[in-house]
Motif scaffolding. Sequence first.
Motif, PDB file in Angstrom:
ATOM      1  N   LEU A   3       5.226 -10.519 -27.656  1.00 40.73           N
ATOM      2  CA  LEU A   3       4.010 -11.286 -27.885  1.00 40.73           C
ATOM      3  C   LEU A   3       3.081 -10.535 -28.826  1.00 40.73           C
ATOM      4  CD1 LEU A   3       2.217 -13.692 -27.323  1.00 40.73           C
ATOM      5  CD2 LEU A   3       1.384 -12.531 -25.292  1.00 40.73           C
ATOM      6  N   LEU A   4       2.976  -9.218 -28.624  1.00 40.03           N
ATOM      7  CA  LEU A   4       2.135  -8.403 -29.505  1.00 40.03           C
ATOM      8  C   LEU A   4       2.667  -8.449 -30.927  1.00 40.03           C
ATOM      9  CD1 LEU A   4      -0.106  -6.361 -30.021  1.00 40.03           C
ATOM     10  CD2 LEU A   4       1.497  -4.565 -29.364  1.00 40.03           C
ATOM     11  N   THR A   5       3.979  -8.328 -31.086  1.00 38.28           N
ATOM     12  CA  THR A   5       4.571  -8.372 -32.414  1.00 38.28           C
ATOM     13  C   THR A   5       4.334  -9.728 -33.066  1.00 38.28           C
ATOM     14  OG1 THR A   5       6.275  -6.830 -31.722  1.00 38.28           O
ATOM     15  CG2 THR A   5       6.733  -8.122 -33.689  1.00 38.28           C
ATOM     16  N   THR A   6       4.505 -10.811 -32.310  1.00 40.16           N
ATOM     17  CA  THR A   6       4.291 -12.148 -32.856  1.00 40.16           C
ATOM     18  C   THR A   6       2.838 -12.360 -33.237  1.00 40.16           C
ATOM     19  OG1 THR A   6       6.114 -12.991 -31.542  1.00 40.16           O
ATOM     20  CG2 THR A   6       4.564 -14.608 -32.393  1.00 40.16           C
ATOM     21  N   SER A   7       1.924 -11.893 -32.389  1.00 37.61           N
ATOM     22  CA  SER A   7       0.500 -12.037 -32.705  1.00 37.61           C
ATOM     23  C   SER A   7       0.140 -11.233 -33.942  1.00 37.61           C
ATOM     24  CB  SER A   7      -0.347 -11.552 -31.521  1.00 37.61           C
ATOM     25  OG  SER A   7      -0.078 -12.336 -30.396  1.00 37.61           O
ATOM     26  N   ALA A   8       0.628 -10.004 -34.003  1.00 37.55           N
ATOM     27  CA  ALA A   8       0.355  -9.177 -35.180  1.00 37.55           C
ATOM     28  C   ALA A   8       0.973  -9.800 -36.420  1.00 37.55           C
ATOM     29  CB  ALA A   8       0.903  -7.764 -34.966  1.00 37.55           C
ATOM     30  N   LEU A   9       2.161 -10.386 -36.260  1.00 42.02           N
ATOM     31  CA  LEU A   9       2.825 -11.030 -37.384  1.00 42.02           C
ATOM     32  C   LEU A   9       2.003 -12.192 -37.914  1.00 42.02           C
ATOM     33  CD1 LEU A   9       5.179 -11.587 -39.263  1.00 42.02           C
ATOM     34  CD2 LEU A   9       6.187 -12.940 -37.432  1.00 42.02           C
ATOM     35  N   ALA A  10       1.498 -13.022 -37.031  1.00 39.11           N
ATOM     36  CA  ALA A  10       0.709 -14.169 -37.479  1.00 39.11           C
ATOM     37  C   ALA A  10      -0.499 -13.722 -38.282  1.00 39.11           C
ATOM     38  CB  ALA A  10       0.263 -15.002 -36.283  1.00 39.11           C
ATOM     39  N   LEU A  11      -1.179 -12.702 -37.797  1.00 39.70           N
ATOM     40  CA  LEU A  11      -2.335 -12.193 -38.540  1.00 39.70           C
ATOM     41  C   LEU A  11      -1.911 -11.534 -39.845  1.00 39.70           C
ATOM     42  CD1 LEU A  11      -4.453 -10.714 -35.632  1.00 39.70           C
ATOM     43  CD2 LEU A  11      -4.980 -12.707 -37.027  1.00 39.70           C
ATOM     44  N   THR A  12      -0.819 -10.773 -39.787  1.00 42.07           N
ATOM     45  CA  THR A  12      -0.354 -10.087 -40.981  1.00 42.07           C
ATOM     46  C   THR A  12       0.077 -11.067 -42.057  1.00 42.07           C
ATOM     47  OG1 THR A  12       0.376  -8.230 -39.648  1.00 42.07           O
ATOM     48  CG2 THR A  12       1.319  -8.399 -41.840  1.00 42.07           C
ATOM     49  N   LEU A  13       0.863 -12.081 -41.668  1.00 44.23           N
ATOM     50  CA  LEU A  13       1.322 -13.053 -42.647  1.00 44.23           C
ATOM     51  C   LEU A  13       0.152 -13.797 -43.267  1.00 44.23           C
ATOM     52  CD1 LEU A  13       4.428 -14.598 -40.918  1.00 44.23           C
ATOM     53  CD2 LEU A  13       4.378 -13.138 -42.921  1.00 44.23           C
ATOM     54  N   ALA A  14      -0.791 -14.161 -42.446  1.00 44.47           N
ATOM     55  CA  ALA A  14      -1.940 -14.892 -42.972  1.00 44.47           C
ATOM     56  C   ALA A  14      -2.764 -14.014 -43.891  1.00 44.47           C
ATOM     57  CB  ALA A  14      -2.801 -15.414 -41.828  1.00 44.47           C
ATOM     58  N   ASP A  84      14.706 -11.545 -39.163  1.00 42.75           N
ATOM     59  CA  ASP A  84      13.587 -10.912 -38.473  1.00 42.75           C
ATOM     60  C   ASP A  84      12.490 -10.578 -39.469  1.00 42.75           C
ATOM     61  OD1 ASP A  84      12.227  -9.907 -36.279  1.00 42.75           O
ATOM     62  OD2 ASP A  84      13.804  -8.501 -35.711  1.00 42.75           O
ATOM     63  N   ILE A  85      11.317 -10.345 -38.944  1.00 43.59           N
ATOM     64  CA  ILE A  85      10.175  -9.889 -39.719  1.00 43.59           C
ATOM     65  C   ILE A  85       9.926  -8.452 -39.291  1.00 43.59           C
ATOM     66  CG2 ILE A  85       7.725 -10.268 -40.194  1.00 43.59           C
ATOM     67  CD1 ILE A  85       9.471 -12.652 -41.009  1.00 43.59           C
ATOM     68  N   VAL A  86       9.653  -7.558 -40.233  1.00 44.40           N
ATOM     69  CA  VAL A  86       9.471  -6.147 -39.911  1.00 44.40           C
ATOM     70  C   VAL A  86       8.024  -5.744 -40.162  1.00 44.40           C
ATOM     71  CG1 VAL A  86      10.246  -3.799 -40.410  1.00 44.40           C
ATOM     72  CG2 VAL A  86      11.870  -5.697 -40.537  1.00 44.40           C
ATOM     73  N   LEU A  87       7.427  -5.137 -39.134  1.00 46.37           N
ATOM     74  CA  LEU A  87       6.058  -4.648 -39.211  1.00 46.37           C
ATOM     75  C   LEU A  87       6.037  -3.131 -39.150  1.00 46.37           C
ATOM     76  CD1 LEU A  87       4.388  -7.019 -36.561  1.00 46.37           C
ATOM     77  CD2 LEU A  87       4.659  -7.418 -39.011  1.00 46.37           C
ATOM     78  N   SER A  88       5.047  -2.533 -39.779  1.00 47.45           N
ATOM     79  CA  SER A  88       4.839  -1.091 -39.635  1.00 47.45           C
ATOM     80  C   SER A  88       4.168  -0.842 -38.291  1.00 47.45           C
ATOM     81  CB  SER A  88       3.963  -0.573 -40.777  1.00 47.45           C
ATOM     82  OG  SER A  88       2.674  -1.152 -40.701  1.00 47.45           O
ATOM     83  N   GLU A  89       4.048   0.412 -37.902  1.00 42.46           N
ATOM     84  CA  GLU A  89       3.425   0.731 -36.629  1.00 42.46           C
ATOM     85  C   GLU A  89       1.967   0.284 -36.568  1.00 42.46           C
ATOM     86  OE1 GLU A  89       4.050   4.867 -35.822  1.00 42.46           O
ATOM     87  OE2 GLU A  89       6.117   4.525 -35.198  1.00 42.46           O
ATOM     88  N   GLN A  92       1.161  -3.977 -40.113  1.00 43.73           N
ATOM     89  CA  GLN A  92       1.283  -4.601 -41.429  1.00 43.73           C
ATOM     90  C   GLN A  92       2.721  -5.044 -41.668  1.00 43.73           C
ATOM     91  OE1 GLN A  92      -1.431  -5.074 -43.573  1.00 43.73           O
ATOM     92  NE2 GLN A  92      -2.433  -4.481 -41.671  1.00 43.73           N
ATOM     93  N   MET A  93       2.890  -6.234 -42.222  1.00 43.94           N
ATOM     94  CA  MET A  93       4.233  -6.695 -42.563  1.00 43.94           C
ATOM     95  C   MET A  93       4.744  -5.866 -43.730  1.00 43.94           C
ATOM     96  SD  MET A  93       5.517 -10.461 -43.631  1.00 43.94           S
ATOM     97  CE  MET A  93       7.100 -10.643 -44.429  1.00 43.94           C
ATOM     98  N   VAL A  94       5.944  -5.288 -43.563  1.00 43.71           N
ATOM     99  CA  VAL A  94       6.520  -4.466 -44.619  1.00 43.71           C
ATOM    100  C   VAL A  94       7.780  -5.071 -45.212  1.00 43.71           C
ATOM    101  CG1 VAL A  94       5.500  -2.319 -43.794  1.00 43.71           C
ATOM    102  CG2 VAL A  94       7.761  -2.996 -42.972  1.00 43.71           C
ATOM    103  N   GLY A  95       8.351  -6.072 -44.529  1.00 50.11           N
ATOM    104  CA  GLY A  95       9.554  -6.686 -45.071  1.00 50.11           C
ATOM    105  C   GLY A  95      10.177  -7.678 -44.111  1.00 50.11           C
TER     106      GLY A  95
END
Length: 151
Positions: A3-14, A84-89, A92-95
């Motif tokens: 859930l944390l990864t998905t939430s961070a992803l939504a903010l990062t992508l936006a 998959d979507i890859v985030l940094s620690e 931030q979306m990195v790839g």
Amino acid sequence: MKLLTTSALALTLAGTATLAETHMTDYSDVDSTSLADMRGDLIRSRDITDGEVYAMNEMDADWDAYTEYGDVDPNWTEIGEIEDIVLSEDGQMVGIVAEVGGFLDMGDKHVLISVPDVSLVAVDDRNYSYVTRLTEEELEALPSVDEGFWN
């Protein structure tokens, strides 16, 4: 954690790859209550994963990962699938991890494509794909990032 990864992803992508540099939105001051009001500006990870990855087929000297594409260009070639979507620690979306090559899940491999090499494409109101400036041959030459890579 998912859930944390998905939430961070939504903010990062936006806040990164989905918006052009000229009108990037700063989401650092957005509280959880206000986030629901921004529904039209946010993208869920499930709307991206399993989407297609396309190659432009010709190197674009003016490539800009922040270019917004309104739809899939008929000249692009489908070369894989977003796994998959890859985030940094720091969130931030990195790839993205893309499945490329092979046929019917045989002989394929997972590769990591960096944000500067991809641009998000809206397929319709609910689904997204990525287009890359890399060719299928360049992607297949990238190192494999299968499950053992992450352990």
